[in-house]
Design a protein around this motif. Structure first.
Motif, PDB file in Angstrom:
ATOM      1  N   PRO A 187       0.886  -1.154  -0.033  1.00 52.96           N
ATOM      2  CA  PRO A 187       0.204  -0.063   0.129  1.00 52.96           C
ATOM      3  C   PRO A 187       1.112   1.281  -0.131  1.00 52.96           C
ATOM      4  N   MET A 188       0.329   2.331  -0.938  1.00 52.54           N
ATOM      5  CA  MET A 188       1.230   3.523  -1.003  1.00 52.54           C
ATOM      6  C   MET A 188       2.395   3.586  -1.925  1.00 52.54           C
ATOM      7  N   SER A 189       2.775   2.389  -2.388  1.00 44.97           N
ATOM      8  CA  SER A 189       3.860   2.304  -3.383  1.00 44.97           C
ATOM      9  C   SER A 189       3.820   2.517  -4.616  1.00 44.97           C
ATOM     10  N   ALA A 190       2.460   2.441  -5.028  1.00 45.83           N
ATOM     11  CA  ALA A 190       2.250   2.567  -6.631  1.00 45.83           C
ATOM     12  C   ALA A 190       2.511   3.966  -6.857  1.00 45.83           C
ATOM     13  N   VAL A 191       3.133   3.937  -8.297  1.00 46.99           N
ATOM     14  CA  VAL A 191       3.499   5.433  -8.855  1.00 46.99           C
ATOM     15  C   VAL A 191       2.093   5.716  -9.929  1.00 46.99           C
ATOM     16  N   GLY A 192       1.985   6.723 -10.181  1.00 51.46           N
ATOM     17  CA  GLY A 192       0.911   7.134 -11.021  1.00 51.46           C
ATOM     18  C   GLY A 192       1.147   7.632 -12.196  1.00 51.46           C
ATOM     19  N   THR A 193       0.233   8.094 -13.229  1.00 51.99           N
ATOM     20  CA  THR A 193       0.503   8.392 -14.586  1.00 51.99           C
ATOM     21  C   THR A 193       1.500   9.811 -14.635  1.00 51.99           C
ATOM     22  N   GLY A 194       2.511   9.487 -15.647  1.00 50.85           N
ATOM     23  CA  GLY A 194       3.589  10.491 -15.577  1.00 50.85           C
ATOM     24  C   GLY A 194       4.651  10.194 -14.988  1.00 50.85           C
ATOM     25  N   ALA A 195       4.565   9.237 -14.006  1.00 49.62           N
ATOM     26  CA  ALA A 195       5.858   8.702 -13.271  1.00 49.62           C
ATOM     27  C   ALA A 195       6.603   7.858 -13.762  1.00 49.62           C
ATOM     28  N   MET A 196       7.953   7.852 -13.533  1.00 50.93           N
ATOM     29  CA  MET A 196       8.926   6.662 -14.009  1.00 50.93           C
ATOM     30  C   MET A 196       8.500   5.447 -13.645  1.00 50.93           C
ATOM     31  N   VAL A 197       8.543   4.450 -13.999  1.00 50.56           N
ATOM     32  CA  VAL A 197       8.313   2.879 -13.900  1.00 50.56           C
ATOM     33  C   VAL A 197       9.608   2.422 -13.783  1.00 50.56           C
ATOM     34  N   GLY A 198       9.888   1.312 -12.912  1.00 49.67           N
ATOM     35  CA  GLY A 198      11.165   0.774 -12.779  1.00 49.67           C
ATOM     36  C   GLY A 198      11.257  -0.666 -12.918  1.00 49.67           C
ATOM     37  N   ILE A 199      12.478  -1.071 -13.804  1.00 49.77           N
ATOM     38  CA  ILE A 199      12.759  -2.500 -14.154  1.00 49.77           C
ATOM     39  C   ILE A 199      13.869  -2.747 -13.330  1.00 49.77           C
ATOM     40  N   HIS A 200      14.179  -3.947 -12.862  1.00 51.97           N
ATOM     41  CA  HIS A 200      15.537  -4.476 -12.377  1.00 51.97           C
ATOM     42  C   HIS A 200      16.465  -4.254 -13.000  1.00 51.97           C
ATOM     43  N   PRO A 201      17.551  -3.717 -12.450  1.00 52.22           N
ATOM     44  CA  PRO A 201      18.702  -3.489 -13.617  1.00 52.22           C
ATOM     45  C   PRO A 201      19.505  -4.692 -14.166  1.00 52.22           C
ATOM     46  N   ALA A 202      19.247  -5.989 -13.408  1.00 57.83           N
ATOM     47  CA  ALA A 202      19.837  -7.204 -13.811  1.00 57.83           C
ATOM     48  C   ALA A 202      18.879  -7.952 -14.673  1.00 57.83           C
ATOM     49  N   SER A 203      17.780  -7.522 -15.213  1.00 61.75           N
ATOM     50  CA  SER A 203      16.809  -8.171 -15.949  1.00 61.75           C
ATOM     51  C   SER A 203      17.156  -7.876 -17.069  1.00 61.75           C
ATOM     52  N   GLN A 204      16.993  -8.995 -17.935  1.00 60.80           N
ATOM     53  CA  GLN A 204      17.523  -8.952 -19.473  1.00 60.80           C
ATOM     54  C   GLN A 204      16.198  -9.386 -20.244  1.00 60.80           C
ATOM     55  N   TRP A 205      15.180  -9.544 -19.823  1.00 62.34           N
ATOM     56  CA  TRP A 205      13.997  -9.838 -20.503  1.00 62.34           C
ATOM     57  C   TRP A 205      12.804  -9.592 -19.747  1.00 62.34           C
ATOM     58  N   ASN A 206      12.104  -8.598 -20.107  1.00 64.33           N
ATOM     59  CA  ASN A 206      10.894  -7.962 -19.399  1.00 64.33           C
ATOM     60  C   ASN A 206      10.020  -7.155 -20.180  1.00 64.33           C
ATOM     61  N   ASN A 207       9.000  -6.920 -19.516  1.00 66.35           N
ATOM     62  CA  ASN A 207       7.788  -6.344 -20.598  1.00 66.35           C
ATOM     63  C   ASN A 207       6.683  -5.755 -19.495  1.00 66.35           C
ATOM     64  N   PRO A 208       6.078  -4.778 -20.001  1.00 67.63           N
ATOM     65  CA  PRO A 208       4.985  -4.142 -19.595  1.00 67.63           C
ATOM     66  C   PRO A 208       3.640  -5.112 -19.666  1.00 67.63           C
ATOM     67  N   GLU A 209       2.712  -5.092 -18.546  1.00 69.80           N
ATOM     68  CA  GLU A 209       1.467  -5.815 -18.526  1.00 69.80           C
ATOM     69  C   GLU A 209       0.257  -4.681 -18.406  1.00 69.80           C
ATOM     70  N   PRO A 210      -0.161  -4.585 -19.569  1.00 68.00           N
ATOM     71  CA  PRO A 210      -1.357  -3.543 -19.265  1.00 68.00           C
ATOM     72  C   PRO A 210      -2.753  -4.245 -18.874  1.00 68.00           C
ATOM     73  N   GLU A 211      -3.167  -3.664 -17.877  1.00 71.79           N
ATOM     74  CA  GLU A 211      -4.324  -4.280 -17.018  1.00 71.79           C
ATOM     75  C   GLU A 211      -5.531  -3.525 -16.673  1.00 71.79           C
ATOM     76  N   ILE A 212      -6.595  -3.974 -16.428  1.00 72.42           N
ATOM     77  CA  ILE A 212      -7.661  -3.364 -15.841  1.00 72.42           C
ATOM     78  C   ILE A 212      -7.456  -3.557 -14.352  1.00 72.42           C
TER      79      ILE A 212
END
Length: 390
Positions: A187-212
């Motif tokens: 709780p309280m940790s989500a970012v909103g529209t316009g904010a940066m979203v983070g991927i772990h720097p060690a990840s080499q295979w990642n993706n967004p997941e658009p959801e309701i």
């Protein structure tokens, strides 16, 4: 960012969100195409508002009597909410939820279920994905959409796949009786529209997941919906399902917004069931990825997922935000044949649907995103200082 972030039917949409006011903290607001209106007279938090009886009616009554103070111009706040140009001295939109638990349902669409099986078989190695995909589809097929989770047909299918050595933990939650429900973020940790979203720097295979994302109150009643990006690390989860926490919950890895649309006479659960989500990723090198996800193709009804997440076995006294899963699993090659899709720093990700507007975020690594420092205790201090706590 501009008012295209709002739903197409702005004149009917009842939108609530949270506005960061410098020297004040988060303020619960209603959002119209023209104005951002203070809802503090109704409730101190989003969680408390959604827990009231008929929250949509209460918000409309307050707005009709002009007791909701105008705080800002909507277009101006949307523009400054873009973290790339944000002025800390000006108000900006946060994620619309606050004290609610942030949960997610996984493997709820056939397309993404097959991709999870492929991740598992490829052991998180993107270069093996194409070959594994062909082998998996040759055995399982891609017509699992007709199989109802937990049905006698799903039991028979499980027996066949076990005999062929192709049963998977992802198929278990995809067509078995029990849905996958996990904690996406705190709780309280989500970012909103316009904010940066983070991927772990060690990840080499990642993706967004658009959801309701459904907004449920403490009684398990779904009272609204919004958009979410369940940023995912395919390599981490593919190596081991026990790495799900590391694959899903990193700094700035959960985006929700732009606003919660409350259920009323103009928008309800049946509209959610028919939502078509669009995803667009625009890379700094000119790469463009587009896709879509139709909620009508979901394997389990959204309310079934709510009931599996919350009820006599799981109580959330501050309510719950529930990601419903996605059928979108990008396979478009970005860095070479057979490499599939993965993010690069600077990607701009847009998740949109006409009923709920657009959620737009730019990708960075989780160690470079703004650290999460404003939690529940900070919110309580600010609310007490404003005299909003009983």
């Amino acid at each position: 960012m501009n008012t295209t972030s709002l739903p197409q039917s702005c004149e009917h949409a009842l939108l609530i969100g949270r506005l960061w006011l410098p020297d004040t903290g988060p303020v619960l607001v209603a959002v119209t195409p023209q104005s951002v209106l203070d809802l503090s007279k109704l409730a101190p938090t989003c969680s408390a508002l959604l827990d009231q009886e008929q929250p949509a009616q209460r918000v409309r009554q307050l707005m009709a009597t002009e007791q909701a103070t105008r705080l800002a111009d909507t277009a101006a706040v949307l523009a400054i909410s873009d973290e790339a140009v944000r002025d800390p001295a000006l108000p900006w939109f946060m994620a619309p939820c606050d004290l609610q638990a942030i949960k997610a349902a996984g493997v709820t669409f056939v397309a993404s279920m097959l991709e999870r099986v492929i991740e598992e078989q490829a052991r998180g190695d993107a270069s093996r994905a194409d070959a594994v995909r062909q082998a998996v589809v040759a055995v399982i097929g891609d017509n699992l959409r007709s199989v109802k989770p937990g049905s006698p047909e799903s039991v028979k299918l499980k027996e066949v796949l076990l005999a062929q050595g192709m049963w998977s933990q992802y198929l278990e939650v995809g067509i078995g009786p029990d849905a996958e429900i996990f904690t996406k973020a705190q709780p309280m940790s989500a970012v909103g529209t316009g904010a940066m979203v983070g991927i772990h720097p060690a990840s080499q295979w990642n993706n967004p997941e658009p959801e309701i994302v459904l907004a449920a109150n403490s009684r398990g009643e779904v009272v609204g919906a919004t958009l979410g990006n369940d940023v995912n690390l395919r390599d981490f989860e593919g190596r081991s399902a026990l790495l799900l926490g590391k694959a899903k919950d990193n700094n700035a890895s959960c985006a929700i917004g732009p606003f919660i649309r409350l259920f009323d006479a103009h928008f309800g659960m049946d509209d959610v069931r028919q939502c078509d989500l669009s995803l667009k990723v625009e890379g700094p090198e000119g790469f463009v990825l587009q896709g879509s996800s139709a909620l009508s193709q979901i394997s389990r009804d959204p309310l079934d997922l709510v009931n599996q997440a919350m009820g006599k076995y799981h109580q959330y006294p501050d309510g719950m935000m529930l990601f419903l899963g996605t059928m979108f699993a990008p396979t478009q090659d970005r860095h070479g044949p057979g490499q599939g899709f993965t993010h690069v720093v600077g990607d701009v990700v847009s998740v949109s649907t006409p009923h709920l507007g657009s959620l737009v975020n730019r990708v960075t690594t989780s160690d470079q995103a703004q650290p999460w420092r404003y939690g529940v205790s900070a919110l309580m201090r600010d609310l007490a200082r404003r005299g909003l706590l009983a």
